[in-house]
Design an enzyme around this catalytic site. Structure first.
Site, PDB file in Angstrom:
ATOM      1  CD  GLU A   1      97.812 -13.837  -9.612  1.00 55.78           C
ATOM      2  OE1 GLU A   1      98.301 -12.701  -9.580  1.00 55.78           O
ATOM      3  OE2 GLU A   1      98.394 -14.820 -10.137  1.00 55.78           O
TER       4      GLU A   1
ATOM      5  CD  GLU B   1      97.330 -15.801 -14.422  1.00 56.97           C
ATOM      6  OE1 GLU B   1      98.507 -15.455 -14.182  1.00 56.97           O
ATOM      7  OE2 GLU B   1      96.347 -15.073 -14.224  1.00 56.97           O
TER       8      GLU B   1
HETATM    9  O1  LGS Z   1     100.441 -11.223 -16.259  1.00 54.88           O
HETATM   10  C1  LGS Z   1     100.284 -11.670 -14.966  1.00 54.88           C
HETATM   11  C2  LGS Z   1     101.046 -12.947 -14.731  1.00 54.88           C
HETATM   12  C3  LGS Z   1     102.508 -12.979 -15.050  1.00 54.88           C
HETATM   13  O2  LGS Z   1     103.129 -13.564 -13.883  1.00 54.88           O
HETATM   14  C4  LGS Z   1      98.827 -11.935 -14.619  1.00 54.88           C
HETATM   15  O3  LGS Z   1      98.015 -10.842 -14.901  1.00 54.88           O
HETATM   16  C5  LGS Z   1      98.686 -12.251 -13.151  1.00 54.88           C
HETATM   17  O4  LGS Z   1      97.429 -12.830 -12.918  1.00 54.88           O
HETATM   18  C6  LGS Z   1      99.801 -13.110 -12.541  1.00 54.88           C
HETATM   19  O5  LGS Z   1     100.169 -12.536 -11.339  1.00 54.88           O
HETATM   20  N1  LGS Z   1     101.017 -13.245 -13.321  1.00 54.88           N
HETATM   21  C7  LGS Z   1     102.240 -13.599 -12.877  1.00 54.88           C
HETATM   22  N2  LGS Z   1     102.510 -13.941 -11.675  1.00 54.88           N
HETATM   23  C8  LGS Z   1     103.728 -14.462 -11.200  1.00 54.88           C
HETATM   24  C9  LGS Z   1     104.033 -14.054  -9.813  1.00 54.88           C
HETATM   25  C10 LGS Z   1     105.300 -14.661  -9.331  1.00 54.88           C
HETATM   26  C11 LGS Z   1     105.855 -13.872  -8.208  1.00 54.88           C
HETATM   27  C12 LGS Z   1     107.154 -14.373  -7.795  1.00 54.88           C
HETATM   28  C13 LGS Z   1     107.942 -13.358  -7.057  1.00 54.88           C
HETATM   29  C14 LGS Z   1     109.233 -13.927  -6.648  1.00 54.88           C
HETATM   30  C15 LGS Z   1     110.209 -12.872  -6.226  1.00 54.88           C
END
Ligand code: LGS
Length: 447
Positions: free
Chosen positions: A164, A352
């Site tokens: 990411e 993921e």
């Molecule tokens: O734990 C992280 C997970 C959990 O949700 C992990 O290390 C990352 O690689 C990853 O970014 N992860 C994650 N991402 C979800 C992002 C969603 C963003 C949505 C925001 C909306 C307001």
């Protein structure tokens, strides 16, 4: 019932800082997440990764649990400050841990998939003019990656250069929510560029070493964005939001250029793109073997003249996870289709996907996480539809194997299919883990 292809890779994922603990052991020095999490007000209740899941000491038990679930592959990341605790100083003791882990996995027929960088930048690198802001970061990263290829190369069939880049740059140097917590868009784009460049250089180094049987790719977090209405201005907002989250990373990797509309928009904010040097985009776009996709939710936006991106988020109508993110499995299907149509026919892996919910251990010692089962099942259906239509999706990794340090949320958010009692470090397979075991065993999901 929906059947998956015979060779489909069923996996689980974690990352070093989120699970390992043992932050001072065997020569490891601090990363930017150690210092950030120890800075007041940065993480929930001041939580840190000091102990986390104590995986550094319990990796054998954790691999045993993976075997019990029946996973075919394990995506983990390697902690850079264990391998190079100081600039130019290799630490074999740090490498030994990953050798032992990989041995343990191979013994149990679990395919290791290693992420080279999942955000734990060594503090020493940050101290040299901001880490990724310094073009030398590319050199440091390539030295680190090359060492990994030398020592672990062919034992690891899937190498992922970065996890990411959007988070490691925009969220970390622009929005300031993640370490190192800067709030400067020029810096965010510089960091993004150096991260992408380091990816390209590492791929080149990997090719030169000619590591038999191993593939290399990158994992992007991709968020499909939809306009709130059919109005042209909302569509423009969605275009910019898509450029911000997705195209800024996909285009250089697959098309060898940054998107022009975004260059124009950003140049008004950050000025010159003088940090992009001749030849950089050729390097960034060197061919890779696969694309890793992290998918959690979608975005919906409407036009907002005031905002930098001309876009304002609008909440979607779907159910939400404990993180507040809308559940939208159809958007995963849309995303995969779009990647296939506009970017690549290469193999893709969902590296993921998963969700946090309020999990509780009931008196009988079970964790009944039906919502998580539902979440994963619906996303797998979307993935299956894509495959049925000829899409080149090779595998799926649940985030996460076990509850862990969820960055700024500390231990307050649980993403695992295995529950971790942080007091005792006891692991309990949640119902979702037992369900996933059936999925893997039958290579199918039931409607
Ligand atoms: O734990 C992280 C997970 C959990 O949700 C992990 O290390 C990352 O690689 C990853 O970014 N992860 C994650 N991402 C979800 C992002 C969603 C963003 C949505 C925001 C909306 C307001």
């Amino acid at each position: 019932m929906i059947k998956f292809p015979k060779e489909f890779v069923w996996g689980v994922a974690t990352s070093s800082y989120q699970i390992e603990g043992a932050v001072n052991e065997d020569g490891r020095t601090p990363s930017i997440w150690d210092t950030f999490s120890k800075t007041e007000g940065k993480t929930y209740n001041g939580h840190t990764g000091d102990v986390a899941c104590d995986h550094y000491h319990r990796y054998k038990e954790d691999v045993e649990i993976m075997k019990e679930i029946g996973v075919k592959a394990y995506r983990f990341s390697i902690a850079w400050p264990r391998i190079f605790p100081e600039e130019g100083k290799y630490n074999p003791k740090g490498m030994d841990f990953y050798k032992r882990l990989v041995d343990e996995l191979l013994k149990r027929d679990i395919t290791p998939a290693a992420t080279i960088y999942h955000w734990d930048l060594p503090k020493w690198a940050y101290d040299k003019r901001g880490g990724w802001l310094n073009r030398d970061s590319v050199k440091w990263y390539v030295e680190y990656a090359t060492k990994l290829f030398e020592e672990l190369g062919d034992a690891i069939p899937l190498w992922i250069t970065h996890n990411e880049p959007w988070c490691a740059s925009i969220l970390s140097y622009g929005i300031g929510e993640h370490a190192p917590g800067h709030k400067n868009y020029r810096e965010a784009l510089i960091a993004a560029h150096h991260i992408l460049l380091s990816h390209g250089e590492a791929v080149k180094a990997f090719r030169e070493m000619n590591i038999k049987g191993s593939k290399i790719g990158i994992t992007l977090n991709l968020t499909p964005v939809y306009p709130a209405s059919e109005k042209e201005e909302d569509k423009l907002a969605a275009q910019y939001a898509d450029g911000f989250s997705n195209r800024w990373f996909l285009d250089p990797i697959f098309k060898g250029n940054y998107p022009e509309d975004m260059m124009e928009l950003y140049s008004k904010i950050i000025g010159e793109f003088d940090f992009i040097k001749e030849g950089d985009l050729e390097t960034i776009s060197v061919p890779i073997d696969f694309l890793g996709v992290n998918y959690y939710t979608r975005g919906i936006v409407k036009y907002d003249e005031e905002s930098m991106l001309k876009a304002e988020n609008v909440p979607g109508p779907g159910k939400r996870t404990e993180m507040g993110w809308e559940i939208s499995p159809e958007s995963l299907y849309d995303l995969l289709k779009r990647l296939d149509r506009e970017y690549t026919k290469l193999p893709m892996y969902i590296t993921e996907n998963g969700a946090a919910f309020k999990d509780e251990v009931t008196e009988d010692g079970r964790v009944r996480d039906d919502e998580r089962i539902e979440y994963i099942k619906e996303h797998l259906k979307a993935a299956a539809k894509f495959i049925e239509e000829g899409g080149n999706l090779k595998g799926y990794f649940v985030w996460s194997l076990m509850d862990n340090f969820e960055w700024v949320h500390g231990y307050s958010k649980r993403f695992g299919i295995v529950y971790v009692d942080y007091e005792t470090q006891k692991r309990i397979l949640k119902d979702s883990a037992l369900w996933y075991k059936e999925v893997i065993l039958s290579n199918s999901i039931e409607y």
